[in-house]
Design a protein around this motif. Sequence first.
Motif, PDB file in Angstrom:
ATOM      1  N   THR A 215      47.325   6.763  73.039  1.00 32.61           N
ATOM      2  CA  THR A 215      48.011   7.048  71.780  1.00 32.61           C
ATOM      3  C   THR A 215      48.809   5.820  71.396  1.00 32.61           C
ATOM      4  OG1 THR A 215      49.414   8.630  70.590  1.00 32.61           O
ATOM      5  CG2 THR A 215      50.082   8.049  72.825  1.00 32.61           C
TER       6      THR A 215
ATOM      7  N   PHE B  83      39.622   2.559  69.336  1.00 36.97           N
ATOM      8  CA  PHE B  83      40.369   3.667  68.726  1.00 36.97           C
ATOM      9  C   PHE B  83      39.810   3.982  67.352  1.00 36.97           C
ATOM     10  CE2 PHE B  83      42.824  -0.294  68.508  1.00 36.97           C
ATOM     11  CZ  PHE B  83      42.929  -0.498  67.135  1.00 36.97           C
TER      12      PHE B  83
ATOM     13  N   LEU C  43      49.385   8.525  66.742  1.00 40.11           N
ATOM     14  CA  LEU C  43      47.929   8.579  66.861  1.00 40.11           C
ATOM     15  C   LEU C  43      47.573   9.760  67.761  1.00 40.11           C
ATOM     16  CD1 LEU C  43      45.445   6.703  66.038  1.00 40.11           C
ATOM     17  CD2 LEU C  43      45.603   5.820  68.367  1.00 40.11           C
TER      18      LEU C  43
ATOM     19  N   ASP D 235      44.918  12.203  62.060  1.00 41.78           N
ATOM     20  CA  ASP D 235      45.649  10.959  61.828  1.00 41.78           C
ATOM     21  C   ASP D 235      45.718  10.632  60.335  1.00 41.78           C
ATOM     22  OD1 ASP D 235      45.885  10.536  64.621  1.00 41.78           O
ATOM     23  OD2 ASP D 235      43.899   9.605  64.668  1.00 41.78           O
TER      24      ASP D 235
ATOM     25  N   ASN E  65      39.585   7.492  71.514  1.00 43.46           N
ATOM     26  CA  ASN E  65      40.587   6.468  71.796  1.00 43.46           C
ATOM     27  C   ASN E  65      40.633   6.214  73.299  1.00 43.46           C
ATOM     28  OD1 ASN E  65      41.160   6.658  69.071  1.00 43.46           O
ATOM     29  ND2 ASN E  65      42.866   8.063  69.365  1.00 43.46           N
TER      30      ASN E  65
ATOM     31  N   LEU F 231      40.812   6.507  63.916  1.00 46.25           N
ATOM     32  CA  LEU F 231      41.697   7.446  63.238  1.00 46.25           C
ATOM     33  C   LEU F 231      40.891   8.657  62.787  1.00 46.25           C
ATOM     34  CD1 LEU F 231      43.481   4.859  63.217  1.00 46.25           C
ATOM     35  CD2 LEU F 231      44.381   5.657  61.029  1.00 46.25           C
TER      36      LEU F 231
ATOM     37  N   GLU G 197      37.260   0.513  61.264  1.00 46.22           N
ATOM     38  CA  GLU G 197      38.619   1.016  61.102  1.00 46.22           C
ATOM     39  C   GLU G 197      39.488   0.091  60.259  1.00 46.22           C
ATOM     40  OE1 GLU G 197      39.661   4.031  62.106  1.00 46.22           O
ATOM     41  OE2 GLU G 197      37.598   4.347  62.762  1.00 46.22           O
TER      42      GLU G 197
ATOM     43  N   TRP H 185      49.054  10.322  58.072  1.00 44.68           N
ATOM     44  CA  TRP H 185      49.433   9.076  57.399  1.00 44.68           C
ATOM     45  C   TRP H 185      49.640   9.297  55.904  1.00 44.68           C
ATOM     46  CZ3 TRP H 185      46.842   3.881  59.244  1.00 44.68           C
ATOM     47  CH2 TRP H 185      47.731   2.827  59.013  1.00 44.68           C
TER      48      TRP H 185
ATOM     49  N   LEU I  77      48.608  -1.254  65.233  1.00 46.46           N
ATOM     50  CA  LEU I  77      49.252  -0.155  65.923  1.00 46.46           C
ATOM     51  C   LEU I  77      50.404  -0.716  66.759  1.00 46.46           C
ATOM     52  CD1 LEU I  77      46.163   1.862  67.290  1.00 46.46           C
ATOM     53  CD2 LEU I  77      47.564   2.422  65.291  1.00 46.46           C
TER      54      LEU I  77
ATOM     55  N   PHE J  51      51.030   4.406  64.161  1.00 49.62           N
ATOM     56  CA  PHE J  51      50.665   3.640  62.976  1.00 49.62           C
ATOM     57  C   PHE J  51      51.850   3.633  62.027  1.00 49.62           C
ATOM     58  CE2 PHE J  51      48.407   7.757  63.128  1.00 49.62           C
ATOM     59  CZ  PHE J  51      49.019   8.456  62.093  1.00 49.62           C
TER      60      PHE J  51
END
Length: 447
Positions: free
Chosen positions: A208, A327, A301, A333, A308, A329, A17, A337, A385, A211
């Motif tokens: 959750t 977690f 998130l 997500d 997650n 993404l 990630e 983003w 996060l 980001f």
Amino acid sequence: DLELKPWSISPETIENEYVQKVCGQIPFLGGRSTHWSGWSPTPSTKELAGWPEDLKVPLQKTYFGLAQKFLGVIEANEINAFENGNYLYRTFQSGLKSCLDSADTIESVDDIRHAPLAMGNDRSIKFSTVERLLLMENVTVIYECTAEEILHDGKKATALRTSQGTIEIPNNTKLILAMSTLPATTLVLNSFKTTEFPQLSNVGKRLTAHFVSSVIARVPRQNLSLPDNAPDVELGAVYISGITDGAQYHLQLSGVAYTQCNDDNNIHDICKKYSANSIPKECIDRSRDDIVVSCSTLGELDYKNKSNQFNLTNNNQSLTTNGELTFHLNDQDNRLWDLMDSVTFEVMNTLSCSANGDDLEYWHETDKKWKKDPPPSDQIRNKNLVHDASTMWIGDNEDTEAPVGLDYRLKGVNNVYLTGGALWPTGGSWNPVLTIVAMAMHLADTM
């Protein structure tokens, strides 16, 4: 680094990630309230999607208002901060808000408002828990004491084992966990095994957080039609929220305008003391008659993502640090983003008076230079996060998976209650403090 992070990140997350950390605690009296931005929005009915109706109604009817009053939340255009013989949030605040109002044409933007900040009570100083604690009677604070395990008899908590010894919990005494999301989850996971408390089998199985992308831009001061006799330093703060396909995001913009001020340190000190977002000193250039705007954009998130989770790990013997975060993404997500970044630059473009935006410049942190081109995503996207939540969410009778009932009590445990973001069924994108305070007040009255 002031932060304490008593948990680990799974190897899977670290290897795969872009985001690999979660912001930690401030391990001093008052916690993060001694070092925070002051943003305190009240979530709307739409933003509380997924929350039990029997919880939303009292929060919206009573407790959000009580929390606003307790924290001193007011809109930025009403802040009475006063320096060098001038009010800081006045002409520039109105001009910045008017300029950004044109962002309402962006499809996913839902609301644009003067920033709600915890700087009221005619003191213009951000709320801090320390001040409130020092004014209270019958409150004992024990320093350098870590809660390690809740002891129980199978039905209720009987004692709290700490680094300074075991504290007995007498009958009819209620234990309230007010220790932020992940440490509270660690304590519960270590204390109540699912073999004895099957109602708590989903603790840590939902997670959750938010980001973040951060951008700094500048434009000529004349773009906002500020008067020539404006104060030396003025501040502004605007809050813009949006939603797309059920996923929420928001922008929090802070700006500074300076005219005849001859002291970089004074400008920076005022920004640090009163501004909602940090504006680095190196971005202030008195040789130019500019305004500088800092924007942090936060997105949620996906709480439905089963990847997650927060679980205990077997390779750490400490009961306070044996929690592990995983977690990932997912596609939702990543789409959110990408949209957030696109919207951020669209909003910044509303500050420009030029059709092609050639009067707008962005700060490039890698080069420490202003450039006309927007910075690339790897420069603006934060690898941390923030505002982790939902690990022990609250639910009504229909939500049989929720570890906490509408009375804020851990299911199956007669006398242990919970506050904080861990309770949230969903995290939205809004800053959490006001909602946490409102729910704590609701808990107090419920008890």
